[in-house]
Design a protein around this motif. Structure first.
Motif, PDB file in Angstrom:
ATOM      1  N   GLU A 135       0.842  -1.186   0.000  1.00 46.95           N
ATOM      2  CA  GLU A 135       0.000   0.000   0.000  1.00 46.95           C
ATOM      3  C   GLU A 135       0.882   1.242   0.000  1.00 46.95           C
ATOM      4  O   GLU A 135       2.005   1.217   0.518  1.00 46.95           O
ATOM      5  CB  GLU A 135      -0.927   0.015   1.224  1.00 46.95           C
ATOM      6  CG  GLU A 135      -0.189   0.055   2.546  1.00 46.95           C
ATOM      7  CD  GLU A 135      -1.125   0.105   3.732  1.00 46.95           C
ATOM      8  OE1 GLU A 135      -2.349   0.019   3.530  1.00 46.95           O
ATOM      9  OE2 GLU A 135      -0.633   0.246   4.865  1.00 46.95           O
ATOM     10  N   PRO A 136       0.406   2.324  -0.593  1.00 45.45           N
ATOM     11  CA  PRO A 136       1.200   3.560  -0.593  1.00 45.45           C
ATOM     12  C   PRO A 136       1.448   4.029   0.836  1.00 45.45           C
ATOM     13  O   PRO A 136       0.528   4.117   1.647  1.00 45.45           O
ATOM     14  CB  PRO A 136       0.316   4.552  -1.359  1.00 45.45           C
ATOM     15  CG  PRO A 136      -0.616   3.702  -2.157  1.00 45.45           C
ATOM     16  CD  PRO A 136      -0.860   2.480  -1.338  1.00 45.45           C
ATOM     17  N   THR A 137       2.698   4.328   1.141  1.00 49.11           N
ATOM     18  CA  THR A 137       3.100   4.722   2.485  1.00 49.11           C
ATOM     19  C   THR A 137       3.884   6.023   2.411  1.00 49.11           C
ATOM     20  O   THR A 137       4.760   6.189   1.569  1.00 49.11           O
ATOM     21  CB  THR A 137       3.963   3.627   3.133  1.00 49.11           C
ATOM     22  OG1 THR A 137       3.239   2.393   3.133  1.00 49.11           O
ATOM     23  CG2 THR A 137       4.331   3.995   4.562  1.00 49.11           C
ATOM     24  N   ARG A 138       3.554   6.954   3.294  1.00 53.01           N
ATOM     25  CA  ARG A 138       4.230   8.255   3.295  1.00 53.01           C
ATOM     26  C   ARG A 138       5.588   8.119   3.979  1.00 53.01           C
ATOM     27  O   ARG A 138       5.697   7.592   5.103  1.00 53.01           O
ATOM     28  CB  ARG A 138       3.378   9.273   4.029  1.00 53.01           C
ATOM     29  CG  ARG A 138       3.719  10.725   3.693  1.00 53.01           C
ATOM     30  CD  ARG A 138       3.529  11.033   2.238  1.00 53.01           C
ATOM     31  NE  ARG A 138       3.468  12.474   1.965  1.00 53.01           N
ATOM     32  CZ  ARG A 138       3.490  12.967   0.745  1.00 53.01           C
ATOM     33  NH1 ARG A 138       3.584  12.147  -0.294  1.00 53.01           N
ATOM     34  NH2 ARG A 138       3.408  14.271   0.555  1.00 53.01           N
ATOM     35  N   LEU A 139       6.633   8.588   3.301  1.00 56.07           N
ATOM     36  CA  LEU A 139       7.985   8.554   3.824  1.00 56.07           C
ATOM     37  C   LEU A 139       8.535   9.975   3.935  1.00 56.07           C
ATOM     38  O   LEU A 139       8.208  10.848   3.135  1.00 56.07           O
ATOM     39  CB  LEU A 139       8.900   7.724   2.922  1.00 56.07           C
ATOM     40  CG  LEU A 139       8.547   6.249   2.745  1.00 56.07           C
ATOM     41  CD1 LEU A 139       9.573   5.577   1.848  1.00 56.07           C
ATOM     42  CD2 LEU A 139       8.474   5.538   4.082  1.00 56.07           C
ATOM     43  N   TYR A 140       9.390  10.174   4.938  1.00 57.59           N
ATOM     44  CA  TYR A 140      10.034  11.461   5.163  1.00 57.59           C
ATOM     45  C   TYR A 140      11.544  11.231   5.222  1.00 57.59           C
ATOM     46  O   TYR A 140      12.108  10.992   6.296  1.00 57.59           O
ATOM     47  CB  TYR A 140       9.507  12.093   6.450  1.00 57.59           C
ATOM     48  CG  TYR A 140       8.009  12.330   6.410  1.00 57.59           C
ATOM     49  CD1 TYR A 140       7.496  13.509   5.886  1.00 57.59           C
ATOM     50  CD2 TYR A 140       7.113  11.356   6.857  1.00 57.59           C
ATOM     51  CE1 TYR A 140       6.125  13.728   5.821  1.00 57.59           C
ATOM     52  CE2 TYR A 140       5.734  11.567   6.784  1.00 57.59           C
ATOM     53  CZ  TYR A 140       5.262  12.750   6.276  1.00 57.59           C
ATOM     54  OH  TYR A 140       3.897  12.952   6.211  1.00 57.59           O
ATOM     55  N   PRO A 141      12.199  11.265   4.057  1.00 57.22           N
ATOM     56  CA  PRO A 141      13.608  10.871   3.981  1.00 57.22           C
ATOM     57  C   PRO A 141      14.583  11.807   4.676  1.00 57.22           C
ATOM     58  O   PRO A 141      15.680  11.400   5.039  1.00 57.22           O
ATOM     59  CB  PRO A 141      13.885  10.817   2.472  1.00 57.22           C
ATOM     60  CG  PRO A 141      12.855  11.710   1.861  1.00 57.22           C
ATOM     61  CD  PRO A 141      11.646  11.593   2.731  1.00 57.22           C
ATOM     62  N   GLU A 142      14.215  13.076   4.855  1.00 57.69           N
ATOM     63  CA  GLU A 142      15.108  14.040   5.496  1.00 57.69           C
ATOM     64  C   GLU A 142      14.746  14.154   6.975  1.00 57.69           C
ATOM     65  O   GLU A 142      13.597  14.402   7.326  1.00 57.69           O
ATOM     66  CB  GLU A 142      14.973  15.414   4.837  1.00 57.69           C
ATOM     67  CG  GLU A 142      15.433  15.460   3.400  1.00 57.69           C
ATOM     68  CD  GLU A 142      16.947  15.479   3.279  1.00 57.69           C
ATOM     69  OE1 GLU A 142      17.610  16.215   4.033  1.00 57.69           O
ATOM     70  OE2 GLU A 142      17.460  14.752   2.421  1.00 57.69           O
ATOM     71  N   THR A 143      15.726  13.966   7.837  1.00 56.89           N
ATOM     72  CA  THR A 143      15.493  14.111   9.270  1.00 56.89           C
ATOM     73  C   THR A 143      15.994  15.470   9.742  1.00 56.89           C
ATOM     74  O   THR A 143      16.927  16.039   9.174  1.00 56.89           O
ATOM     75  CB  THR A 143      16.217  13.002  10.057  1.00 56.89           C
ATOM     76  OG1 THR A 143      17.627  13.072   9.764  1.00 56.89           O
ATOM     77  CG2 THR A 143      15.698  11.636   9.656  1.00 56.89           C
ATOM     78  N   GLY A 144      15.353  15.978  10.792  1.00 62.31           N
ATOM     79  CA  GLY A 144      15.790  17.237  11.375  1.00 62.31           C
ATOM     80  C   GLY A 144      15.400  18.474  10.612  1.00 62.31           C
ATOM     81  O   GLY A 144      15.997  19.543  10.814  1.00 62.31           O
TER      82      GLY A 144
END
Length: 627
Positions: A204-213
């Motif tokens: 299923e499509p999943t939201r990712l946030y590759p940049e931290t901080g």
């Protein structure tokens, strides 16, 4: 002869009976046909449709959020979508519960060492043969593991999360139990290899946030609604939900008894419209450095919270926007309090204190009521009811210029300015600077602040407002006002989104907006020089940067507790811009309730100076003075 006569005599009766049976049968047949074709038409049509038709929702792909990278002049995705695994169980098919659970824990890396925290959204589980209790909650941990708490139990008294997980997978009458979302391909490959009975998954499509901080307050997060559908919450994800989410499509066609598509059958098709991509004005490097510096300052001063906002005063573009405590959008369920989701730059209205004195002085300079060199006699007190106004240092300073008023941050001095300017005129300038109104920054949870006390009769309200008490403002409003001073007196609307890139390739650029001229260019230039003097000789020394003329003003605002201003609970702010002759940035730093020190000159001012030094180097601004 007798038999023949009897037969002939009984024939009419038999014919009548036969006729009756035929008529009755016809009536029953007609009634049955009416029942099937008319009364039960919709039911049988639905049954036929289920056997012959294929109807499927076509889900759109959520748009990507980008930040700019000023060094490489490229775009960096900070919120994107990837197909990941959703693992679920059919407990009725699990053969060995204990072995299955241990295997899932090992393969998926599930954690049960601490109680799960309840996320903002709750997933609705499809009904099983025995539905779950209405007050049974879905909670998330590391991998979005879905573990409901037992109704009526406290965290201390509840069985361990592991035991509850085992219990869920042991219910043989339950055909469906969710296990984990956001499962990576490596783990899915192991599940395929093991082929555990009763364990399945879908992608299923999943939201990712590759940049931290880079700040959860800007991005927000994607949660789930009551129907377990993804939905944006807070920040850009929430405000731009419809744009990012796109529009679902559908496919409706027919199949034969073997399940094959019927080419000549009817077909309805509406393609899904993928969500648009959003390009922010925020510079990824500036954002990262500002957020890191803010966190260090809050921890160093043992403060409750803090915020930073940086604008380009020539365009209104938001270059950075940070709050602390912050949250990780990828793990929003770990956030201890939902209050953390509110953006302190747009939502945290407060009494700004002495940073507001620049607005008061702007009104006086623009109307000609005062000049930088005009003097007044500071007796240390202004006698108004119900309580006299005093300077923060409780001292009288004698003859002081208007520049000295800002340098020494004298409450009595700005009371003199607002008296010379006129209360009604002062109120109109406050409103012209945008206070009491939302800036329109496209983020969820912006408030307007409150300046309605200026509408009341009497001397007290405008005098206390002149030094930032009795009114409230947000950090973004303070930045917008100082941006007008830096920009020659023209108020610009802060711009956070530069472009919206539609799925069909159309790029919609969001224009920069000039709201109005607030003060004259001359008044803005005079005030800028006075604010440089604050940094050079006043309370703002620690906000300065060697080699540059920086303009700014400190503000230490007391927090009202039960209607009385506290002597120990304060909010320190510093608002300013630089270099003064050609401003490249305007910035507001704010530290809430520090415990190690009390005044803004020791908290918000040095934070401003540290970030300003980085900005001038990063933006490659040459020094304008020799120190």
């Amino acid at each position: 002869m007798i038999l023949s006569r009897l037969t002939n005599e009984s024939l009419p009766w038999r014919l009548r009976t036969l006729e009756f049976l035929i008529v009755a049968g016809a009536i029953v047949l007609i009634a049955r046909l009416f029942f099937l074709q008319v009364v039960k038409h919709e039911a049988f049509e639905a049954r036929a449709s289920s056997q012959q038709d294929i109807s499927r929702a076509l889900m759109p792909r959520r748009g990507t959020i980008f930040m700019r990278d000023g060094e490489t002049q490229s775009l960096v995705p900070v919120a994107t979508t990837q197909d990941l695994g959703f693992v679920f169980a059919n407990p009725s098919e699990i053969e060995d519960v204990e072995t299955t659970v241990k295997t899932l824990v090992d393969v998926l890396g599930l954690r049960f060492d601490e109680p799960a925290k309840e996320p903002d959204e709750r997933a609705e589980i499809p009904p099983a043969e025995e539905p779950m209790a209405e007050d049974e909650k879905i909670v998330g941990t590391e991998l979005d593991v879905l573990i409901p708490e037992v109704a009526g139990e406290t965290i201390e008294g509840a069985r361990s999360a592991y035991d509850r997980f085992v219990q869920r997978l042991s219910n043989k009458r339950d055909p469906y139990e969710p296990v984990a979302r956001g499962v990576r391909e490596e783990a899915l490959a192991k599940l395929r290899e093991l082929d555990l009975p009763g364990i399945s998954y879908i992608r299923e499509p999943t939201r990712l946030y590759p940049e931290t901080g880079v700040g959860g307050h800007v991005l927000g997060f994607v949660g789930r609604d009551e129907y377990d559908r993804p939905v944006g919450r807070y920040g850009v994800e929430g405000y731009w939900e419809e744009t990012l989410a796109g529009t679902a499509g559908y496919l409706k066609t027919q199949k034969d008894p073997g399940g094959r598509l019927v080419v000549v059958g009817g077909r309805e098709y509406e393609p899904a419209q993928d969500g648009a991509d959003i390009v922010l004005t925020i510079d990824r490097t500036i954002q990262f450095m500002a957020c890191r510096a803010l966190k260090q300052a809050v921890l160093q001063h043992e403060a409750k919270s803090g915020s930073v906002v940086i604008l380009d005063p020539q365009t209104g573009d938001v270059l950075a926007l940070c709050g602390y405590p912050d949250f990780d959008p990828a793990r929003y369920g770990d956030t201890e309090s939902i209050d953390v989701f509110n953006n302190p730059v747009t939502f945290g209205a407060y009494e700004p204190g002495s940073v507001f004195k620049a607005v008061t002085m702007a009104a006086g300079l623009d109307t000609g009521a005062v000049t930088p060199s005009m003097t007044y006699e500071d007796t240390g007190i202004v006698d108004v009811r119900p309580k006299p106004i005093r300077n923060s240092d409780k001292k009288a300073h004698g003859i002081v210029t208007m520049t000295g008023v800002l340098e020494q941050s004298l409450n009595t001095g700005v009371a003199f300015v607002v008296g010379k300017t006129g209360y009604d005129v002062f109120r109109s300038y406050v409103e012209q600077f945008g206070f009491g109104q939302k800036t329109g920054l496209p983020l969820d949870t912006e408030v307007a602040g409150n300046v309605t006390s200026l509408e009341k009769e009497g001397d007290t309200y405008p005098i206390t407002a002149s030094f930032g008490q009795g009114i409230t403002a947000t950090t973004i409003q303070i930045a917008q006002a100082y941006g007008a001073i830096a920009n020659g007196g023209i108020l610009l609307r802060p711009r956070l989104v530069a472009e919206v890139r539609m799925g069909d390739g159309v790029v919609k650029e969001l224009p920069r907006e000039q709201i109005r001229r607030v003060i004259s260019e001359k008044a803005a230039r005079l005030l800028g020089a006075m604010l440089v003097s604050v940094v050079e000789r006043g309370h703002g020394r620690r906000a300065g940067v060697g080699g540059y003329y920086i303009a700014g003003k400190t503000g230490t605002a007391q927090i009202a507790v039960d209607g009385v201003y506290s002597d120990t609970r304060t909010i320190g702010s510093f608002a300013g811009f630089g270099p003064v002759d050609n401003p490249r940035f305007v910035m507001v730093t704010r530290i809430d309730e520090p415990t190690s020190v009390q005044f803004a000159e020791s908290t918000a001012a040095p934070l401003f100076g540290d970030i300003a030094k980085f900005l001038l180097e990063y933006l490659d601004v040459p020094p304008t003075r020799m120190d």
